[in-house]
Enzyme design. Structure first.
Site, PDB file in Angstrom:
ATOM      1  N   ILE A  54       0.845  -1.208   0.000  1.00  0.00           N
ATOM      2  CA  ILE A  54       0.000   0.000   0.000  1.00  0.00           C
ATOM      3  C   ILE A  54       0.878   1.254   0.000  1.00  0.00           C
ATOM      4  O   ILE A  54       0.629   2.194  -0.752  1.00  0.00           O
ATOM      5  CB  ILE A  54      -0.989  -0.001   1.191  1.00  0.00           C
ATOM      6  N   GLY A  59     -11.260   2.139   3.861  1.00  0.00           N
ATOM      7  CA  GLY A  59     -10.085   1.979   2.996  1.00  0.00           C
ATOM      8  C   GLY A  59     -10.297   1.006   1.848  1.00  0.00           C
ATOM      9  O   GLY A  59      -9.884   1.251   0.709  1.00  0.00           O
ATOM     10  N   GLU A 103     -11.839   2.553  17.995  1.00  0.00           N
ATOM     11  CA  GLU A 103     -12.863   2.287  16.989  1.00  0.00           C
ATOM     12  C   GLU A 103     -13.914   1.286  17.477  1.00  0.00           C
ATOM     13  O   GLU A 103     -13.533   0.289  18.089  1.00  0.00           O
ATOM     14  CB  GLU A 103     -12.129   1.715  15.765  1.00  0.00           C
ATOM     15  N   THR A 113      -4.649   5.620   7.350  1.00  0.00           N
ATOM     16  CA  THR A 113      -5.572   4.601   6.824  1.00  0.00           C
ATOM     17  C   THR A 113      -5.100   3.217   7.271  1.00  0.00           C
ATOM     18  O   THR A 113      -5.549   2.211   6.719  1.00  0.00           O
ATOM     19  CB  THR A 113      -5.633   4.634   5.276  1.00  0.00           C
ATOM     20  N   ARG A 159      -4.045   1.584  11.047  1.00  0.00           N
ATOM     21  CA  ARG A 159      -4.824   1.172  12.206  1.00  0.00           C
ATOM     22  C   ARG A 159      -4.805   2.306  13.211  1.00  0.00           C
ATOM     23  O   ARG A 159      -3.758   2.955  13.407  1.00  0.00           O
ATOM     24  CB  ARG A 159      -4.240  -0.102  12.846  1.00  0.00           C
ATOM     25  N   HIS A 181     -13.653   4.096   8.357  1.00  0.00           N
ATOM     26  CA  HIS A 181     -12.890   2.888   8.013  1.00  0.00           C
ATOM     27  C   HIS A 181     -13.365   2.288   6.680  1.00  0.00           C
ATOM     28  O   HIS A 181     -13.896   1.175   6.637  1.00  0.00           O
ATOM     29  CB  HIS A 181     -12.968   1.843   9.143  1.00  0.00           C
ATOM     30  N   SER A 212      11.133   2.496   6.165  1.00  0.00           N
ATOM     31  CA  SER A 212      10.788   1.081   6.161  1.00  0.00           C
ATOM     32  C   SER A 212      12.023   0.301   6.568  1.00  0.00           C
ATOM     33  O   SER A 212      13.139   0.839   6.527  1.00  0.00           O
ATOM     34  CB  SER A 212      10.262   0.682   4.784  1.00  0.00           C
ATOM     35  N   ARG A 213      11.796  -0.949   6.998  1.00  0.00           N
ATOM     36  CA  ARG A 213      12.954  -1.737   7.434  1.00  0.00           C
ATOM     37  C   ARG A 213      13.923  -1.947   6.275  1.00  0.00           C
ATOM     38  O   ARG A 213      15.107  -1.776   6.408  1.00  0.00           O
ATOM     39  CB  ARG A 213      12.486  -3.104   7.938  1.00  0.00           C
TER      40      ARG A 213
END
Ligand code: DGY
Length: 324
Positions: A156, A284, A264, A233, A235, A282, A175-176
């Site tokens: 995503i 997405g 939520e 978008t 969690r 929610h 990012s890793r």
């Protein structure tokens, strides 16, 4: 025929796949079932098809002794105790690739909406308050030429980068591992704190894990530019929502656009009152085509797992080696 419990009716295309191979029981109501209702439905079943709103923890699995496979009609698996499933030899599958582009569309839509104040404009129009073009009416932030910081460069996040490139944005990502596709678009990999400091839009595309809980905490929110926006978008629990409200109130950041919430379906009350916050329920993955594809994927995975085949979207591949 395998016995399967489905916690909520999913699109017909998925139901048909299940019904060819399984005896299917569907939770009959249009609401989120309670844990007791999930247990009652799945107690004597080999397969469970659940939603991201269902908590499938050790208590559920232990109460459903025949359970061999759990398939979730979602990308996220934070509602399932995957480690416990693995210990019990229960295969867990999800439906990740079906919703990549659709979720990226929504993230970008929220980014545009908050930057260009589209919902505020819509509210103004519906109040019949538009009196004609005005030099300073709803001045927003340019998206083109701005810098987007993408936290989480999986499918995503990469799809969001493609959209950002198309809009002429500078791309930063955290990012890793390095992401070749994003780097070919000119994207630069940074540590999260540096990305947060340098971005005009920070957008989250990470799963919820112990490491990402409150990833955007007060410390990081306060590192953002005063003119920057937060888009979520992923969690809700990846953001400290109370800290976000404080930062928005104090003008620490310019605004936020949220599709997911820490508590939520509850939303921290003050967010409803803030004009510089865009709220979505929610959605997405909420397009007809994507939800259909997710249903097909979730059903296919469940049937494969029940047949003893290795599902393509397996979440806990270790289950085959750890099974007692
Ligand atoms: C998922 O499937 O995990 C998404 O949050 C749905 O929108």
């Amino acid at each position: 025929m395998y016995n399967v419990f489905v916690t909520r009716k999913i699109p017909e295309e998925g139901m048909e796949i299940l019904e060819k191979e399984c005896k299917v029981e569907v939770f009959p109501e249009e609401r989120i079932p309670t844990k007791a209702e999930i247990i009652a439905g799945a107690r004597d079943k080999e397969g469970l098809l659940c939603l991201l709103t269902d908590t499938i923890d050790a208590e559920v699995m232990d109460a459903c002794a025949k359970l061999r496979a759990i398939s979730t009609y979602s990308a996220g698996v934070n509602h399932i105790d995957v480690a416990h499933a693995t210990k019990k030899g229960i295969v867990v599958t999800n439906a990740p690739s079906a919703l990549t582009e659709t979720t990226a569309d929504l993230a970008f839509g929220l980014l545009l909406a908050v930057a260009r104040r589209i919902p505020e404009g819509d509210r103004l129009m519906r109040r019949r308050a538009f009196t004609g073009w005005a030099p300073t009416l709803l001045l927003g932030t340019d998206v083109h030429g701005s810098t987007v910081g993408i936290i989480g460069a999986g499918k995503i996040g990469t799809a969001v980068a493609r959209r950002a490139k198309g809009f002429g944005m500078e791309i930063l990502y955290a990012s890793r591992k390095p992401n070749r596709e994003i780097e070919e678009m000119g994207g630069i990999k940074l540590e999260i704190d540096d990305l947060v400091r340098e971005s005009d839009f920070v957008t989250l595309h990470i799963p919820l894990t112990r490491d990402t809980y409150h990833l955007m905490d007060e410390r990081r929110l306060r590192m953002m530019k005063k003119s920057a926006y937060l888009i979520n978008t992923a969690r809700g629990q990846c953001v400290d929502e109370k800290a976000l409200v404080r930062c928005l109130k104090e003008g620490v950041i310019a605004g936020a656009a949220l599709d997911v919430y820490e508590f939520e379906p509850a939303v921290t009350e003050e967010l409803y009152e803030m004009e510089n916050v865009v709220l979505a329920p929610h959605i997405g993955s909420a397009t007809t085509r994507t939800r259909t594809n997710m249903a097909i994927m979730a059903a296919t995975q469940l049937v494969k797992a029940l047949k003893g085949e290795t599902p393509d979207q397996i979440v806990n591949p270790d289950v085959f080696t750890k099974k007692s």
